[in-house]
Design an enzyme around this catalytic site. Structure first.
Site, mmCIF file in Angstrom:
data_model
loop_
_atom_site.group_PDB
_atom_site.id
_atom_site.type_symbol
_atom_site.label_atom_id
_atom_site.label_comp_id
_atom_site.label_asym_id
_atom_site.label_seq_id
_atom_site.Cartn_x
_atom_site.Cartn_y
_atom_site.Cartn_z
ATOM 1 N N HIS A 65 3.785 -15.435 -4.238
ATOM 2 C CA HIS A 65 4.185 -14.268 -5.001
ATOM 3 C C HIS A 65 3.211 -12.861 -4.650
ATOM 4 O O HIS A 65 3.289 -11.766 -4.688
ATOM 5 C CB HIS A 65 4.061 -14.737 -7.064
ATOM 6 C CG HIS A 65 4.635 -12.901 -7.474
ATOM 7 N ND1 HIS A 65 3.948 -13.155 -8.841
ATOM 8 C CD2 HIS A 65 5.128 -12.328 -6.848
ATOM 9 C CE1 HIS A 65 4.792 -11.808 -8.913
ATOM 10 N NE2 HIS A 65 5.567 -11.932 -8.081
ATOM 11 N N GLU B 221 4.388 -11.426 -0.793
ATOM 12 C CA GLU B 221 6.279 -10.714 -1.603
ATOM 13 C C GLU B 221 5.444 -10.213 -1.209
ATOM 14 O O GLU B 221 6.389 -8.822 -0.632
ATOM 15 C CB GLU B 221 6.725 -11.889 -2.427
ATOM 16 C CG GLU B 221 8.168 -11.482 -2.403
ATOM 17 C CD GLU B 221 8.649 -11.127 -3.881
ATOM 18 O OE1 GLU B 221 8.899 -9.909 -4.509
ATOM 19 O OE2 GLU B 221 8.215 -12.087 -4.666
#
Length: 460
Positions: free
Chosen positions: A74, A77
């Site tokens: 995450h 990202e």
């Protein structure tokens, strides 16, 4: 195109015509980069995605040699949008805003995708920018600490949403200690403990040529895209002359899981209880996936579904009620959701279990089967009007399924589903241990009867 088209990793070039005269091509470069395109007649825009088969399930604890990577997927990202040696974060944003394009990314349990949608004339720009982000992210230490705060705010926002909380706890309850049961975005603890060193190691280990899958759909010329990618990836510092085989796909065999958690109640002083009930479902490549699509449509998809009619229309117990069936490479779930007042939650829980029990014992009618087939056919055709859906279909085909299924083949598979197929699958589902998750002003004792309800019992 007659039947599904296999996508073997050892075949460098594939080309075929799919439903609607769309031309689908795949090229595997010597470096292992895979490029798939679907050229759609009449399109004036294109959607492109850069994929890696790395998601939250692939994060790991420290092992004495390597640092823990929980939360790294995450984090990456977010960080890939924060700048490269040749572009600032603002430059990246302006590149797409200036042409009216869209760009974003998503972290999932089994993959990460960075994507953009632009006019056909702006596709070369999208290739350049996404390639630069993918190959040359700075992972700047200052930006790293700034983004930690952003991610923590994102997690706080999700934590304030009882539906999100219920969904996370449901995956955890059904899948237990399997990595798929972990939250995609991490949690405050893992994000606070994440280090740039761990995230950088995660980046270097998983963002390599033979990890990369690029898919594009709409107004796209395959040969031009491949050439543009080679130029852009080389400019980003990748040596595409070094030969490597594409990374192998995940095992697609269903795994044995620890016992599911039967009942989870999260106390929240809110007006509704967010209720989820379900069990383990099918893996992504299970041949019964078409049957599951029909079952889910009849049971809990749309205003004519059994759940909607029984819980909302006939009894007025909930506004939102539906079923869902996510699938992954080696595990899957089947779930039922309802949002209702605390006083009604026990009854709704019993009704949902009882309705699934009736589906397992009595099956569906010929009319329900006909209606579900028509609903799936129409929804599938309408979804494919969007290049985003086509781009995502290519990514899922390459990363997970190992085959491309066009609209005609998908509808053929659905047409072969029988009412008895649906009944048997429903019986398999109700035979699984069930998990119930409730987020709201409820007590565990409220749901004792729903948990103990025999699969074929009727609710009051």
């Amino acid at each position: 195109m007659n039947g599904a088209v296999d996508l073997p990793l050892g075949t460098a070039e594939l080309s075929f015509t799919a439903a609607g005269d769309a031309l689908v091509r795949r090229t595997i470069l010597p470096s292992g980069v895979r490029v798939l395109t679907e050229q759609v007649p009449g399109s004036r825009s294109a959607t492109i995605g850069f994929w890696v088969a790395v998601g939250s399930r692939d994060e790991r604890a420290a092992d004495g040699v390597h640092p823990a990577t929980f939360g790294s997927t995450h984090f990456l990202e977010h960080l890939l949008f924060k700048g490269t040696p040749t572009r600032t974060a603002l430059d990246i944003a302006i590149s797409f805003d200036a042409v009216g394009g869209e760009h974003n990314a998503l972290t999932a349990k089994e993959y990460t995708c960075y994507y953009a949608k632009v006019q056909d004339r702006d596709l070369p720009m999208a290739v350049e920018v996404l390639s630069d982000m993918f190959t040359s992210s700075l992972l700047d230490p200052v930006e790293f600490d700034n983004e930690r705060g952003v991610i923590l705010e994102e997690l706080s926002m999700a934590g304030d949403d009882p539906g999100d909380v219920a969904n996370e706890r449901f995956f955890e309850a059904v899948l237990g200690d399997h990595p798929l049961g972990r939250p995609i975005g991490g949690d405050p603890d893992t994000i606070n403990r994440a280090t740039r060193e761990a995230v950088h190691e995660h980046y270097l280990a998983n963002y390599r040529p033979n990890d990369l899958v690029v898919t594009a759909a709409g107004a796209v010329d395959h040969d031009e895209l491949v050439a543009a990618l080679e130029r852009a990836l080389t400019a980003g510092g990748w040596n595409l002359t070094v030969e490597a085989a594409p990374v192998e796909r995940r095992s697609r065999t269903s795994v044995e899981l620890a016992p599911a958690l039967e009942l989870t109640v999260v106390q929240r002083p809110i007006e509704q209880v967010n209720l989820l009930i379900g069990a383990r479902g099918l893996v992504a490549t299970d041949p019964r996936r078409s049957t599951m699509s029909v079952l889910n449509t009849v049971f809990g998809s749309g205003m004519s579904s059994r759940l909607f009619q029984e819980v909302r229309e006939r009894r007025g117990l909930a506004y939102s009620v539906y079923s869902f069936a996510p699938s992954y490479s080696d595990a899957g779930l089947f779930g039922m959701y309802a949002g209702c007042s605390p006083s009604k939650a026990p009854t709704v829980a019993e009704l949902m279990r009882a309705e699934l029990g009736r589906l397992a014992s009595d099956g569906i009618t010929a009319e329900e089967l006909r209606r579900a087939t028509g609903q799936l056919a129409g929804a599938s055709a309408l979804a494919l009007e969007d290049s985003d859906t086509r781009m995502s279909r290519l990514g899922r085909a390459e990363l997970t399924l190992g085959e491309f299924v066009d609209l005609d083949e998908a509808l053929r598979r659905i047409a072969r589903v029988t009412a008895e197929d649906v009944r048997v699958l429903a019986a398999d589902l109700v035979a699984q241990p069930f998990s119930l998750v409730a987020v709201g002003a409820s007590e565990e004792a409220d749901f004792a009867q729903a948990i103990d309800l025999p699969p074929t019992s009727d609710a009051a």
